[in-house]
Write an enzyme that holds these catalytic residues in place. Sequence first.
Site, PDB file in Angstrom:
ATOM      1  N   ASP A  79       2.951   5.339  14.736  1.00  0.00           N
ATOM      2  CA  ASP A  79       4.350   4.974  14.943  1.00  0.00           C
ATOM      3  C   ASP A  79       5.228   5.347  13.756  1.00  0.00           C
ATOM      4  OD1 ASP A  79       3.592   3.039  13.155  1.00  0.00           O
ATOM      5  OD2 ASP A  79       3.811   1.356  14.527  1.00  0.00           O
ATOM      6  N   ASP A 125       9.562   6.206   8.609  1.00  0.00           N
ATOM      7  CA  ASP A 125       9.114   5.084   9.438  1.00  0.00           C
ATOM      8  C   ASP A 125      10.247   4.737  10.399  1.00  0.00           C
ATOM      9  OD1 ASP A 125       8.294   2.718  10.555  1.00  0.00           O
ATOM     10  OD2 ASP A 125       7.952   1.677   8.659  1.00  0.00           O
ATOM     11  N   LYS A 183       5.654  -4.524  -3.049  1.00  0.00           N
ATOM     12  CA  LYS A 183       7.099  -4.772  -3.150  1.00  0.00           C
ATOM     13  C   LYS A 183       7.549  -5.148  -4.561  1.00  0.00           C
ATOM     14  CE  LYS A 183       7.615  -5.994   1.727  1.00  0.00           C
ATOM     15  NZ  LYS A 183       8.089  -6.974   2.721  1.00  0.00           N
TER      16      LYS A 183
END
Length: 347
Positions: free
Chosen positions: A106, A217, A157
Amino acid sequence: MKALLLAGGLGTRLRPLTENLPKPMALIGNRPWLEHLILHLKSEGIADFVIAVKHYPEMIRDYLGDGTSLGVRIQYAVEETLLGTAGAIKNAQEFLDDRFLVVNADIVHQVAIQPLLDFHLEHGGAVTIGLTEVKDPSQYGVVEQDPFGQIVRFVEKPSKEEAPSNRINAGIYVMEKTVLEWIPKGEEVSIERETFPLLIEKGMRVYGKVIDGYWLDMGTKERYRKVHWDLLERKFRLPLGGKEEENGIWIGENTKIGSGVLFVPPVLIGNRVKIGDRSVIGPYAVIGDHCEIGQNVRCSETIMWNRCRVHNATQLKNCIFGYDLELGSKHILYEAVMNRWAGGLQG
């Protein structure tokens, strides 16, 4: 080499478009992304595929079958429960060779696979992770590498100031089958957060290499739009259907265009589309197969999937419409994302 395509994700951030649809089957340029991905990997020399499916698996099976229509061979590994990225790979173990490619199906990309494989064979480690470089790594898991490309650790992150690099996991891996021994069977396991750090801890030698080519993405509506605008601007060189009638205007087969219709490029029109008199289409419009557009319609910055119908004098800007949607006359819609499921993917 055989490729395992991870296509079991729910695509929650793209809802309602993916409410009843596997995320990799979302249309990109009027064709399911999964179809584009397989054809690209085929051009890279891969002819054998395993597709890991969970969310509406019958839609992928019905559309792709055994791969004959695309000139490849396809097998399916079905997840009975959500297993995560590593769990899905473990679940497909019986179909895999001693060395195989894994692709997160995806994520939209168009990259060269051979350099990744060459690097993997050169270093002789257990895994090679395709990496991509981003401007802001704070929303991703970032890798730290030694001078030889071996990954020392993952930092989840980090702030911009604390990030050890701007390189992130691109969702493309070359793997040795021995790696699967470290993944428990039948459990939900994340390859990014659990398996790769464990392999590094156990000294299994995980490497990373920056990939060349387009990568994005498409997991949000904003990114889904960006993929299409990049496609229309040809920053993303995915083959487009139809014929380029003028610079930046692609028209499909058996499409009927009324009098006084104005196309403002870039525009992609599918096959067997009807467009009424005096409508203005574009800039940045993607209209799917079998759509019907009425008279005096204004449609810009909008993506429309197959079999949609728009009645007269409706204005659309920055919208995304799923399959079979019908809009009444004189509507004005801005940034609408709507879906009405009414049938299969064919046509």
